[in-house]
Design a protein around this motif. Structure first.
Motif, PDB file in Angstrom:
ATOM      1  N   LEU A 136       8.679  73.469  53.278  1.00 46.96           N
ATOM      2  CA  LEU A 136       9.269  72.755  54.409  1.00 46.96           C
ATOM      3  C   LEU A 136       8.356  71.580  54.747  1.00 46.96           C
ATOM      4  O   LEU A 136       7.295  71.751  55.353  1.00 46.96           O
ATOM      5  N   LEU A 137       8.768  70.398  54.355  1.00 41.83           N
ATOM      6  CA  LEU A 137       7.916  69.219  54.497  1.00 41.83           C
ATOM      7  C   LEU A 137       7.681  68.841  55.946  1.00 41.83           C
ATOM      8  O   LEU A 137       6.626  68.300  56.289  1.00 41.83           O
ATOM      9  N   TRP A 138       8.640  69.130  56.817  1.00 45.88           N
ATOM     10  CA  TRP A 138       8.477  68.750  58.218  1.00 45.88           C
ATOM     11  C   TRP A 138       7.366  69.534  58.902  1.00 45.88           C
ATOM     12  O   TRP A 138       6.949  69.196  60.000  1.00 45.88           O
ATOM     13  N   LEU A 139       6.843  70.577  58.247  1.00 43.80           N
ATOM     14  CA  LEU A 139       5.709  71.311  58.797  1.00 43.80           C
ATOM     15  C   LEU A 139       4.387  70.857  58.187  1.00 43.80           C
ATOM     16  O   LEU A 139       3.333  71.393  58.511  1.00 43.80           O
ATOM     17  N   GLY A 140       4.450  69.870  57.297  1.00 44.91           N
ATOM     18  CA  GLY A 140       3.253  69.389  56.623  1.00 44.91           C
ATOM     19  C   GLY A 140       2.168  68.905  57.562  1.00 44.91           C
ATOM     20  O   GLY A 140       0.983  69.095  57.304  1.00 44.91           O
ATOM     21  N   TRP A 141       2.544  68.293  58.670  1.00 46.28           N
ATOM     22  CA  TRP A 141       1.575  67.790  59.648  1.00 46.28           C
ATOM     23  C   TRP A 141       0.706  68.908  60.223  1.00 46.28           C
ATOM     24  O   TRP A 141      -0.419  68.694  60.648  1.00 46.28           O
ATOM     25  N   SER A 142       1.239  70.148  60.223  1.00 41.32           N
ATOM     26  CA  SER A 142       0.522  71.256  60.846  1.00 41.32           C
ATOM     27  C   SER A 142      -0.474  71.922  59.898  1.00 41.32           C
ATOM     28  O   SER A 142      -1.289  72.724  60.324  1.00 41.32           O
ATOM     29  N   GLY A 143      -0.401  71.595  58.633  1.00 42.12           N
ATOM     30  CA  GLY A 143      -1.260  72.249  57.648  1.00 42.12           C
ATOM     31  C   GLY A 143      -0.686  73.562  57.143  1.00 42.12           C
ATOM     32  O   GLY A 143      -1.267  74.210  56.287  1.00 42.12           O
ATOM     33  N   LEU A 144       0.467  73.953  57.687  1.00 40.18           N
ATOM     34  CA  LEU A 144       1.135  75.173  57.225  1.00 40.18           C
ATOM     35  C   LEU A 144       1.960  74.866  55.987  1.00 40.18           C
ATOM     36  O   LEU A 144       2.667  73.878  55.940  1.00 40.18           O
ATOM     37  N   HIS A 145       1.867  75.729  55.016  1.00 42.59           N
ATOM     38  CA  HIS A 145       2.666  75.576  53.799  1.00 42.59           C
ATOM     39  C   HIS A 145       3.693  76.699  53.779  1.00 42.59           C
ATOM     40  O   HIS A 145       3.430  77.793  53.273  1.00 42.59           O
ATOM     41  N   LEU A 146       4.841  76.427  54.376  1.00 36.24           N
ATOM     42  CA  LEU A 146       5.887  77.437  54.508  1.00 36.24           C
ATOM     43  C   LEU A 146       7.128  77.024  53.741  1.00 36.24           C
ATOM     44  O   LEU A 146       7.504  75.862  53.718  1.00 36.24           O
ATOM     45  N   THR A 147       7.780  78.025  53.159  1.00 35.04           N
ATOM     46  CA  THR A 147       9.098  77.844  52.560  1.00 35.04           C
ATOM     47  C   THR A 147      10.096  78.547  53.480  1.00 35.04           C
ATOM     48  O   THR A 147       9.697  79.370  54.315  1.00 35.04           O
ATOM     49  N   PRO A 148      11.382  78.264  53.335  1.00 30.86           N
ATOM     50  CA  PRO A 148      12.355  79.008  54.143  1.00 30.86           C
ATOM     51  C   PRO A 148      12.241  80.524  53.957  1.00 30.86           C
ATOM     52  O   PRO A 148      12.346  81.274  54.925  1.00 30.86           O
ATOM     53  N   TRP A 149      11.997  80.985  52.722  1.00 33.43           N
ATOM     54  CA  TRP A 149      11.860  82.422  52.500  1.00 33.43           C
ATOM     55  C   TRP A 149      10.641  82.984  53.210  1.00 33.43           C
ATOM     56  O   TRP A 149      10.681  84.079  53.771  1.00 33.43           O
ATOM     57  N   LYS A 150       9.536  82.241  53.180  1.00 36.18           N
ATOM     58  CA  LYS A 150       8.339  82.721  53.857  1.00 36.18           C
ATOM     59  C   LYS A 150       8.571  82.759  55.363  1.00 36.18           C
ATOM     60  O   LYS A 150       8.127  83.681  56.045  1.00 36.18           O
ATOM     61  N   LEU A 151       9.297  81.800  55.889  1.00 35.47           N
ATOM     62  CA  LEU A 151       9.625  81.785  57.310  1.00 35.47           C
ATOM     63  C   LEU A 151      10.489  82.992  57.676  1.00 35.47           C
ATOM     64  O   LEU A 151      10.265  83.640  58.707  1.00 35.47           O
ATOM     65  N   ILE A 152      11.441  83.332  56.810  1.00 36.00           N
ATOM     66  CA  ILE A 152      12.273  84.522  57.019  1.00 36.00           C
ATOM     67  C   ILE A 152      11.403  85.781  56.975  1.00 36.00           C
ATOM     68  O   ILE A 152      11.521  86.668  57.822  1.00 36.00           O
ATOM     69  N   GLY A 153      10.519  85.866  55.994  1.00 38.65           N
ATOM     70  CA  GLY A 153       9.635  87.027  55.877  1.00 38.65           C
ATOM     71  C   GLY A 153       8.703  87.178  57.065  1.00 38.65           C
ATOM     72  O   GLY A 153       8.517  88.282  57.582  1.00 38.65           O
ATOM     73  N   LEU A 154       8.127  86.073  57.514  1.00 35.82           N
ATOM     74  CA  LEU A 154       7.243  86.127  58.680  1.00 35.82           C
ATOM     75  C   LEU A 154       8.001  86.511  59.950  1.00 35.82           C
ATOM     76  O   LEU A 154       7.508  87.292  60.768  1.00 35.82           O
ATOM     77  N   THR A 155       9.202  85.969  60.111  1.00 37.49           N
ATOM     78  CA  THR A 155      10.027  86.327  61.274  1.00 37.49           C
ATOM     79  C   THR A 155      10.357  87.813  61.250  1.00 37.49           C
ATOM     80  O   THR A 155      10.294  88.492  62.279  1.00 37.49           O
ATOM     81  N   GLY A 156      10.687  88.330  60.070  1.00 40.13           N
ATOM     82  CA  GLY A 156      10.960  89.759  59.935  1.00 40.13           C
ATOM     83  C   GLY A 156       9.747  90.607  60.272  1.00 40.13           C
ATOM     84  O   GLY A 156       9.861  91.625  60.958  1.00 40.13           O
TER      85      GLY A 156
END
Length: 116
Positions: A5-25
């Motif tokens: 997810l490039l829009w999170l690049g400014w934060s230093g987080l390297h997240l994909t949609p799947w990782k975001l789903i996994g973390l939310t779960g």
């Protein structure tokens, strides 16, 4: 879904949609204990509210989908989330069935009072 997810690049987080789903779960699965704590505190006895089981199912399902469909595909993560999902589903089924049985006598009593 495995692209960063490039829009999170400014934060230093390297997240994909799947990782975001996994973390939310994972967060949902952990937060269910807060729900259980608050319900028990309010009732002043150990209580497991129905929301606990819904959060267990939702959290397990989201984390399970991460381990199944992302590039992670980890068998340990699958088993770790599959087993609690079955337990939560069965407990939710029992809770719903128990509540229906509790309601039936009350409804039968209300109907007989109307007849009498």
């Amino acid at each position: 879904m495995n692209q960063e997810l490039l829009w999170l690049g400014w934060s230093g987080l390297h997240l994909t949609p799947w990782k975001l789903i996994g973390l939310t779960g994972a967060l949902m699965f952990g937060a269910r204990w807060v729900v259980q704590f608050l319900a028990s505190r309010q009732a002043r006895r150990p209580v497991i509210p129905r929301l606990f089981w819904y959060m267990s199912l939702g959290g397990s399902g989201m984390a399970l989908s991460y381990f199944l469909f992302s590039t992670k595909q980890d068998a340990v993560g699958v088993l770790q989330n599959l087993c609690p999902a079955f337990t939560a589903a069965y407990s939710l089924y029992l809770d719903i069935r128990y509540q229906r049985r509790q309601r039936e006598p009350a409804q039968a009593g209300a109907l007989s009072a109307q007849d009498g």
